[in-house]
Design an enzyme around this catalytic site. Structure first.
Site, PDB file in Angstrom:
ATOM      1  N   ASP A 117      73.837  21.984  10.282  1.00 26.44           N
ATOM      2  CA  ASP A 117      74.810  21.520  11.248  1.00 26.44           C
ATOM      3  C   ASP A 117      74.666  22.672  12.172  1.00 26.44           C
ATOM      4  O   ASP A 117      74.770  23.843  11.982  1.00 26.44           O
ATOM      5  CB  ASP A 117      75.887  21.223  10.975  1.00 26.44           C
ATOM      6  CG  ASP A 117      75.826  19.870  10.301  1.00 26.44           C
ATOM      7  OD1 ASP A 117      75.874  18.777  10.879  1.00 26.44           O
ATOM      8  OD2 ASP A 117      75.832  19.780   8.974  1.00 26.44           O
ATOM      9  N   THR A 118      74.550  22.206  13.705  1.00 23.18           N
ATOM     10  CA  THR A 118      73.920  23.113  14.465  1.00 23.18           C
ATOM     11  C   THR A 118      74.590  22.752  16.081  1.00 23.18           C
ATOM     12  O   THR A 118      75.098  21.630  16.101  1.00 23.18           O
ATOM     13  CB  THR A 118      72.651  23.338  14.736  1.00 23.18           C
ATOM     14  OG1 THR A 118      72.105  23.815  13.518  1.00 23.18           O
ATOM     15  CG2 THR A 118      72.178  24.369  15.622  1.00 23.18           C
ATOM     16  N   THR A 119      74.541  23.518  16.946  1.00 23.88           N
ATOM     17  CA  THR A 119      75.239  23.191  18.348  1.00 23.88           C
ATOM     18  C   THR A 119      73.977  23.361  19.193  1.00 23.88           C
ATOM     19  O   THR A 119      73.405  24.529  19.143  1.00 23.88           O
ATOM     20  CB  THR A 119      76.485  24.035  18.715  1.00 23.88           C
ATOM     21  OG1 THR A 119      77.553  23.633  18.000  1.00 23.88           O
ATOM     22  CG2 THR A 119      76.836  23.779  20.321  1.00 23.88           C
TER      23      THR A 119
END
Length: 487
Positions: A295-297
């Site tokens: 999970d990343t932005t």
């Protein structure tokens, strides 16, 4: 960047890494700034083998965070405001709180065991022992104080000052391997992007240790095919793109992790021709090695002057290690899980080395100016979804929002998983919006298809398309929290 790390804590923050791809309207120059930490000095293959492998969370999953170094380098090169002036909204959100979204509640529930292992994280994200309610106010006073310290003292304090000593003390108190010396050794990586000319565009990507070159390979493999004749969403086009992805991931596994992959050879006509020749009418079984979604932005910006930034940052898995520094309020990554423990592998763990990253921040140029800036979170799915979005826009004329809402697929291969123990299968996950006939056609070609509901596929793309007249068309993926705004 700083505010997103506060209000989307399960995705990115001070305790993680980031890649920032900048284009200057004034100079026409493109640069990438990688803020990626290295393996701690005491992290060795033998040590982790003795532990039974690399854990996906907990203190031993924590690697030295590098994001602040990357941002500091970008700001030093191109910042228009003072460093300290950039932290107001982030401090306010941490100090006064923000309202929990559906996505944040979902990830609190999905990772309840991970968060629940740490008292500091539990107090913030599992109040009363339950996941945050939608709309609940999330306050992080210790993080607010840390952000204020970085704003006042500058980024060097994070790595070599009083704050660094507090971060190292936090690491020691929870049993992580990162020490003061590891923080002091962090340096940003500045490099030009790697790129290809493709159907009248120049497509640029973040270089090593990013795996962005895999997307460029996919584009090269399909470059000479008659994509228009195949038609968007057709069995023929999807099959070609899926098989191109599989071929590119063979090279990704063999080369990503090397300090300087031979991009000229990987993107050469000869290598491309070999991949094209290997693609047949039926699905190929292509394990990437003999033998998890992160999970990343992602965010992108085009300003009034035309400067552009494609930016991606991550703590790896949802809520990273699950552990928050009690002194600093920094939620710490689980990036150690990206290492391999096979000696001789290009991504083999070694003290002081930088791990390979699925994070990539593409930018597409036309006539020397940005044509589209876009990207997505999603670990191994990132480059293949970016690939689809670009084809939809550049070949089939979709605007960003159309391309982002269009059905998508993701392909897995045995050994593909970026997180330890690097497993995978041969499943093609596809959204049902492609239609029953197309899905049946892919099955007839030998693809092992898993159908998911509309908008239930991977990733969450954000995009800005810059028209010739200067108009910006922005799009935001409805699959996760996101927003397209102009002012």
């Amino acid at each position: 960047s700083m505010t997103l790390g506060v209000v989307e804590p399960h995705m990115s923050g001070l305790g993680g890494d980031g890649f920032y791809h900048h284009w200057s309207a004034k100079t026409g120059r493109a640069e990438t700034f990688a803020g990626t930490g290295q393996a701690p000095a005491v992290a060795t293959i033998s040590r982790y083998r003795a532990e039974g492998g690399i854990p996906l969370d907990g203190p031993l999953s924590i690697q030295t965070p590098g994001k602040v170094a990357g941002l500091a380098a970008l700001h030093a090169a191109h910042g228009a405001k003072t460093w300290g002036a950039l932290f107001g909204p982030a401090v306010e959100a941490a100090r006064d709180g923000f309202a929990a979204t559906h996505a944040l509640r979902h990830f609190c529930g999905e990772t309840q065991r991970r968060i629940g292992a740490d008292a500091t994280s539990s107090a913030i994200f599992l109040p009363g022992g339950a996941p945050l309610a939608v709309g609940a106010l999330v306050t992080q006073p210790a993080l607010a104080a840390t952000l204020q310290r970085i704003a006042a003292e500058g980024p060097a304090d994070f790595y070599r000052g009083a704050l660094a000593r507090d971060i190292a003390a936090d690491m020691a108190s929870i049993g992580a391997l990162v020490a003061e010396g590891d923080l002091a050794a962090v340096q940003p990586l500045l490099a030009p992007p790697v790129g290809i000319n493709w159907r009248g565009f120049e497509v640029r990507q973040t270089p090593a240790p990013s795996m962005g070159f895999a997307m460029l390979q996919m584009l090269r493999i399909i470059e000479k095919a008659d994509l228009d004749a195949m038609g968007w969403g057709s069995v023929a086009l999807l099959h070609l793109m899926i098989e191109a992805k599989k071929r590119a991931f063979l090279d990704r596994e063999a080369e990503a992790g090397r300090e300087a992959p031979d991009f000229a050879a990987l993107l050469s006509d000869a290598r491309t021709a070999a991949h094209v020749a290997a693609i047949g009418e039926r699905a190929a079984s292509l394990p990437v090695r003999e033998m998890a979604e992160s999970d990343t932005t992602y965010f992108c910006v085009v300003d009034a002057e035309g400067n552009a930034v494609s930016a991606i940052q991550s703590i790896n898995g949802p809520f990273g290690s699950g552990f928050t520094g009690p002194r600093t309020g920094i939620l710490l990554n689980n990036r150690m899980a990206y290492w391999h423990l096979d000696e001789g592998h290009p991504n083999a763990l070694a003290p002081g080395r930088r791990v390979r990253h699925t994070m990539n921040a593409p930018m597409v140029m036309k006539d020397g100016k940005p044509w589209m800036v876009f990207g997505t979170p999603g670990a191994d799915n990132q480059v293949q979804v970016n690939f689809q979005v670009l084809v939809s826009c550049a070949v089939f004329g979709m605007d960003p929002q159309q391309a982002l809402e269009a059905p998508r697929w993701t392909s897995s291969q045995p050994g593909q998983g970026s997180n330890y123990p690097h497993t995978g299968d041969e499943v093609l996950t596809i959204e049902r919006g492609f239609g029953e006939a197309t899905i049946a056609g892919l099955r007839e070609r030998g693809h092992e298809v898993k159908v998911v509901a509309d908008l239930e596929g991977a990733c969450s793309v954000e995009a800005i398309r810059v028209l010739d007249n200067g108009v910006r068309m922005a799009g935001s993926d409805p699959r996760r929290d996101g927003w397209a705004a102009a002012w």
